[in-house]
Design an enzyme around this catalytic site. Sequence first.
Site, PDB file in Angstrom:
ATOM      1  N   ASP A 100      -9.477  -7.010  -3.278  1.00  0.00           N
ATOM      2  CA  ASP A 100      -9.065  -5.696  -2.771  1.00  0.00           C
ATOM      3  C   ASP A 100     -10.079  -4.646  -3.213  1.00  0.00           C
ATOM      4  O   ASP A 100     -10.170  -4.309  -4.389  1.00  0.00           O
ATOM      5  CB  ASP A 100      -7.675  -5.349  -3.298  1.00  0.00           C
ATOM      6  CG  ASP A 100      -7.064  -4.127  -2.611  1.00  0.00           C
ATOM      7  OD1 ASP A 100      -7.821  -3.212  -2.228  1.00  0.00           O
ATOM      8  OD2 ASP A 100      -5.832  -4.082  -2.475  1.00  0.00           O
ATOM      9  N   SER A 106       0.836  -1.198   0.000  1.00  0.00           N
ATOM     10  CA  SER A 106       0.000   0.000   0.000  1.00  0.00           C
ATOM     11  C   SER A 106       0.875   1.254   0.000  1.00  0.00           C
ATOM     12  O   SER A 106       1.580   1.509  -0.972  1.00  0.00           O
ATOM     13  CB  SER A 106      -0.973  -0.041   1.175  1.00  0.00           C
ATOM     14  OG  SER A 106      -2.021   0.881   1.001  1.00  0.00           O
ATOM     15  N   HIS A 146      -7.473  -6.211   0.771  1.00  0.00           N
ATOM     16  CA  HIS A 146      -6.444  -5.190   0.980  1.00  0.00           C
ATOM     17  C   HIS A 146      -5.815  -5.470   2.341  1.00  0.00           C
ATOM     18  O   HIS A 146      -6.218  -4.910   3.361  1.00  0.00           O
ATOM     19  CB  HIS A 146      -7.058  -3.789   0.929  1.00  0.00           C
ATOM     20  CG  HIS A 146      -6.039  -2.698   0.894  1.00  0.00           C
ATOM     21  ND1 HIS A 146      -5.337  -2.384  -0.254  1.00  0.00           N
ATOM     22  CD2 HIS A 146      -5.559  -1.859   1.860  1.00  0.00           C
ATOM     23  CE1 HIS A 146      -4.498  -1.382  -0.002  1.00  0.00           C
ATOM     24  NE2 HIS A 146      -4.611  -1.068   1.283  1.00  0.00           N
TER      25      HIS A 146
END
Length: 293
Positions: A248, A103, A276
């Site tokens: 995700d 991320s 995610h």
Amino acid sequence: MVTETMMPVNGIQVCLETFGEPTDAPLLLLAGDASPMDWWDDEFCRRLAAGGRFVIRYDHRDTGRSTSYPAGATAYSGADLLDDAVGVLDALRVPAAHLVGFSLGGALAQRIAVHHPERVLSLTLMATSAGGAGSETAPVTVGGPVTVVAGTVTAGIRTVEAAPITDETDWSNRKAAVARMIAEVRDHGGPFTPDEPQLRRLAERIFDRSADLAATRLNHRLAGYGPPVRDLLGAIETRTVVLHGTLDRFFPAEHPEELARCIPNARLVWLDGVGHEFPPRAVWDQVLHEILH
């Protein structure tokens, strides 16, 4: 038992830990937004080390035991978070490393590859987007009210404005903070997300190692992610793999697909049933193979 080392980096103190032999190829793990190094599972790190890597993980500033700041009083920017990652390599006298970023960590890895290509041996970009992490408007949770950060980009610099709305989470309360972290991971995850007892142990460790979780979560978003690099990704020459969960919802499929198109010869590898989230144990073999080969 986790053995931690405090090291001076860019005028602050950064908490880091290494696994494996210093003579092996270095590998730097870059955690996500407002995430300390604990999110990189201990056993995952040991398996990377067993694959012939000198594994380095660290707490971003304002996370874990690294230097922290009062909530809303960020004395740093997204560019500083990038410099911290490079500074960790400098502190350990590592000239170049394999970069593995999740991320926000994936966004930092992209920027290092663009601005410091000589420091990068390979790129593994997990659950991230082309040139950035996060949307133009993203919720930021703090102790008491939530703060919604509305971002704009002017001359390549992200500016933010904050407006409070109601949230009852008290991030200074261990029970409440742990419950919220568990709920968020499960909400962002999928069928392979760790069970509640495992998440509770991890969330408790994170709470106990953190100076101020409310400040952590607010300050990282206020810092932004630095100037955009989307248009510069075509200059990346290092081997790159993009790993992305099929579930995700934070970064839907178009994000990893665009990222893989922007970076020459990048490979997009889907992680079935993953949201995610940091790689769950069910896909470790696949993820480790992609990182190590």
